[in-house]
Design a protein around this motif. Structure first.
Motif, mmCIF file in Angstrom:
data_model
loop_
_atom_site.group_PDB
_atom_site.id
_atom_site.type_symbol
_atom_site.label_atom_id
_atom_site.label_comp_id
_atom_site.label_asym_id
_atom_site.label_seq_id
_atom_site.Cartn_x
_atom_site.Cartn_y
_atom_site.Cartn_z
ATOM 1 N N GLY A 119 0.790 -1.224 0.000
ATOM 2 C CA GLY A 119 0.000 0.000 0.000
ATOM 3 C C GLY A 119 0.819 1.269 0.000
ATOM 4 N N ALA A 120 2.096 1.171 0.404
ATOM 5 C CA ALA A 120 2.922 2.367 0.559
ATOM 6 C C ALA A 120 3.782 2.672 -0.656
ATOM 7 N N ILE A 121 4.040 1.667 -1.504
ATOM 8 C CA ILE A 121 4.993 1.816 -2.605
ATOM 9 C C ILE A 121 4.308 1.505 -3.932
ATOM 10 N N PRO A 122 4.510 2.342 -4.950
ATOM 11 C CA PRO A 122 3.939 2.031 -6.266
ATOM 12 C C PRO A 122 4.510 0.718 -6.803
ATOM 13 N N GLU A 123 3.670 -0.065 -7.448
ATOM 14 C CA GLU A 123 4.109 -1.344 -7.979
ATOM 15 C C GLU A 123 5.164 -1.138 -9.056
ATOM 16 N N ASN A 124 6.270 -1.865 -8.922
ATOM 17 C CA ASN A 124 7.381 -1.836 -9.894
ATOM 18 C C ASN A 124 8.056 -0.465 -9.981
ATOM 19 N N GLY A 125 7.837 0.390 -9.018
ATOM 20 C CA GLY A 125 8.483 1.695 -9.028
ATOM 21 C C GLY A 125 9.922 1.604 -8.552
ATOM 22 N N TRP A 159 11.753 3.338 24.051
ATOM 23 C CA TRP A 159 11.435 4.490 23.205
ATOM 24 C C TRP A 159 10.300 4.111 22.276
ATOM 25 N N VAL A 160 9.350 5.011 22.080
ATOM 26 C CA VAL A 160 8.202 4.712 21.218
ATOM 27 C C VAL A 160 7.933 5.884 20.280
ATOM 28 N N GLY A 161 7.402 5.558 19.104
ATOM 29 C CA GLY A 161 6.959 6.571 18.159
ATOM 30 C C GLY A 161 5.583 6.199 17.636
ATOM 31 N N ARG A 162 4.795 7.213 17.311
ATOM 32 C CA ARG A 162 3.464 6.979 16.754
ATOM 33 C C ARG A 162 3.290 7.817 15.499
ATOM 34 N N PHE A 163 2.571 7.265 14.531
ATOM 35 C CA PHE A 163 2.379 7.932 13.249
ATOM 36 C C PHE A 163 0.903 7.980 12.902
ATOM 37 N N ALA A 164 0.496 9.043 12.188
ATOM 38 C CA ALA A 164 -0.909 9.214 11.804
ATOM 39 C C ALA A 164 -0.991 10.106 10.572
ATOM 40 N N GLU A 165 -2.215 10.349 10.152
ATOM 41 C CA GLU A 165 -2.506 11.242 9.016
ATOM 42 C C GLU A 165 -1.741 10.809 7.761
ATOM 43 N N HIS A 166 -1.967 9.570 7.364
ATOM 44 C CA HIS A 166 -1.311 9.015 6.189
ATOM 45 C C HIS A 166 -1.914 9.604 4.921
ATOM 46 N N ARG A 167 -1.039 9.931 3.976
ATOM 47 C CA ARG A 167 -1.466 10.512 2.711
ATOM 48 C C ARG A 167 -0.583 9.995 1.582
ATOM 49 N N LEU A 168 -1.095 10.118 0.360
ATOM 50 C CA LEU A 168 -0.313 9.775 -0.818
ATOM 51 C C LEU A 168 0.503 11.003 -1.214
ATOM 52 N N VAL A 169 1.829 10.864 -1.171
ATOM 53 C CA VAL A 169 2.742 11.971 -1.473
ATOM 54 C C VAL A 169 3.760 11.489 -2.497
ATOM 55 N N GLY A 170 3.754 12.105 -3.675
ATOM 56 C CA GLY A 170 4.707 11.713 -4.711
ATOM 57 C C GLY A 170 4.588 10.262 -5.112
ATOM 58 N N ILE A 215 2.587 7.808 2.975
ATOM 59 C CA ILE A 215 3.413 8.015 4.167
ATOM 60 C C ILE A 215 2.600 8.707 5.251
ATOM 61 N N PRO A 216 2.997 8.543 6.518
ATOM 62 C CA PRO A 216 2.361 9.328 7.577
ATOM 63 C C PRO A 216 2.882 10.762 7.537
ATOM 64 N N THR A 217 2.006 11.718 7.792
ATOM 65 C CA THR A 217 2.442 13.117 7.786
ATOM 66 C C THR A 217 2.447 13.717 9.190
ATOM 67 N N TYR A 218 2.095 12.910 10.188
ATOM 68 C CA TYR A 218 2.183 13.370 11.579
ATOM 69 C C TYR A 218 2.867 12.290 12.404
ATOM 70 N N GLY A 219 3.704 12.725 13.358
ATOM 71 C CA GLY A 219 4.355 11.779 14.250
ATOM 72 C C GLY A 219 4.661 12.402 15.589
ATOM 73 N N GLU A 220 4.851 11.551 16.577
ATOM 74 C CA GLU A 220 5.323 11.994 17.888
ATOM 75 C C GLU A 220 6.141 10.874 18.507
ATOM 76 N N THR A 258 7.520 17.420 1.057
ATOM 77 C CA THR A 258 8.308 16.218 0.780
ATOM 78 C C THR A 258 8.734 16.216 -0.683
ATOM 79 N N ALA A 259 9.984 15.878 -0.928
ATOM 80 C CA ALA A 259 10.480 15.739 -2.297
ATOM 81 C C ALA A 259 11.350 14.489 -2.375
ATOM 82 N N PHE A 260 11.074 13.648 -3.370
ATOM 83 C CA PHE A 260 11.818 12.409 -3.544
ATOM 84 C C PHE A 260 12.634 12.447 -4.830
#
Length: 282
Positions: free
Chosen positions: A65-71, A234-245, A249-254, A274-276
């Protein structure tokens, strides 16, 4: 001689000296960042993908779900962030920050260049990096007065490498390729990643939701306490996932340290740009 004009003249001279010093400090800071940027984005060969049968099921669903197929894989990721950072204790300890961060998407390397506002018209510049197995952490008030300056050492490098692995959710092809990375099954909604680089190894557990998005990461990282490093959960949390480029990816973290069973969050941030740069197709 009139005292008032003389004092004003001295004050103007002091202000001019201060402005010159600040200008010199910022130019030196920016030159150091430019050198880091060149080191991080230096050419490296893309790593091959991890065989599908070696990916735990939740990781395979996430990557699908996170990576374009064959990209092609991401070679360099550039992010801009804004948020708040915990400095000290008390109701006014949370300070606003803005930052840009650059990652290399195959060989572990990154730097984070941040400006943390500590008072009106006054900020601390912070620069964290990991390149070639070496980590550094620099902080300067107004870009001039040193408040932290540390480089080298195994504990600092392990902490930085673990950070790179956790933040790979922002350039997710890194979690699908080899170059020292391996995955191990944990349960139906989580898996453990291990990353090795320059004789250093770190492991983190990634958690995924029903949709397949990565929503959390946890592990043990070195935490500086009174000049010594203490292994701390140590812990991290991610949210607000969006399609970018083309990548999801998640666009919010703490992130937080877990001290005596209590979480102490110290960073909350939003990815604003974000720029790839992708590896050319072979």
């Amino acid at each position: 001689m009139a005292i008032g004009p003389m004092i004003l003249g001295l004050g103007g001279t002091a202000l001019l000296i201060l402005l010159v010093a600040l200008g010199i400090g910022y130019r030196r800071w920016n030159r150091a960042v430019a050198r880091l940027d060149a080191a991080v984005v230096a050419a490296s060969e893309p790593a091959g993908p991890i065989a599908a049968h070696l990916l735990p099921d939740p990781v395979a669903r996430y990557l699908a779900g996170a990576i374009p197929e064959n990209g092609p894989p991401i070679r360099v990721a550039r992010l801009r962030q804004s948020g708040t950072f915990l400095l000290g204790a008390g109701p006014d300890a949370w300070k606003r920050f803005s930052a840009h961060e650059v990652f290399r998407g195959d060989t572990p390397a990154f730097y984070w260049d941040a400006r943390i506002t500590v008072a009106p018209l006054l900020s601390v510049r912070v620069r964290d990096s990991y390149v070639g197995g070496q980590a550094s952490m620099v902080g300067r008030l107004a870009g001039v007065i040193a408040v932290v300056d540390e480089a080298g050492g195994e504990a600092l490098a392990r902490g930085a490498l673990a950070r790179y692995l956790a933040e790979a959710v922002w350039f997710p092809t890194r979690l699908a390729v080899g170059a020292g990375l391996s995955w191990a099954s944990f349960d139906e909604t989580s898996a453990r990643a291990t990353l090795e680089d320059n004789g250093i190894a770190v492991s983190l557990t990634f958690s995924f939701d029903e949709r397949g998005d990565v929503v959390g990461v946890s592990g043990i990282r070195p935490r500086e306490v009174d000049g010594e490093y203490v292994e701390t959960p140590w812990v991290g949390r991610f949210a607000e996932h969006r399609l970018v480029g083309g990548f999801r990816i998640p666009t919010y973290g703490e992130v937080a340290w877990v001290i005596d069973g209590v979480e102490t969050t110290y960073w909350r941030g939003t990815v604003t740009e974000t720029a790839f740069t992708l590896h050319p197709r072979s």
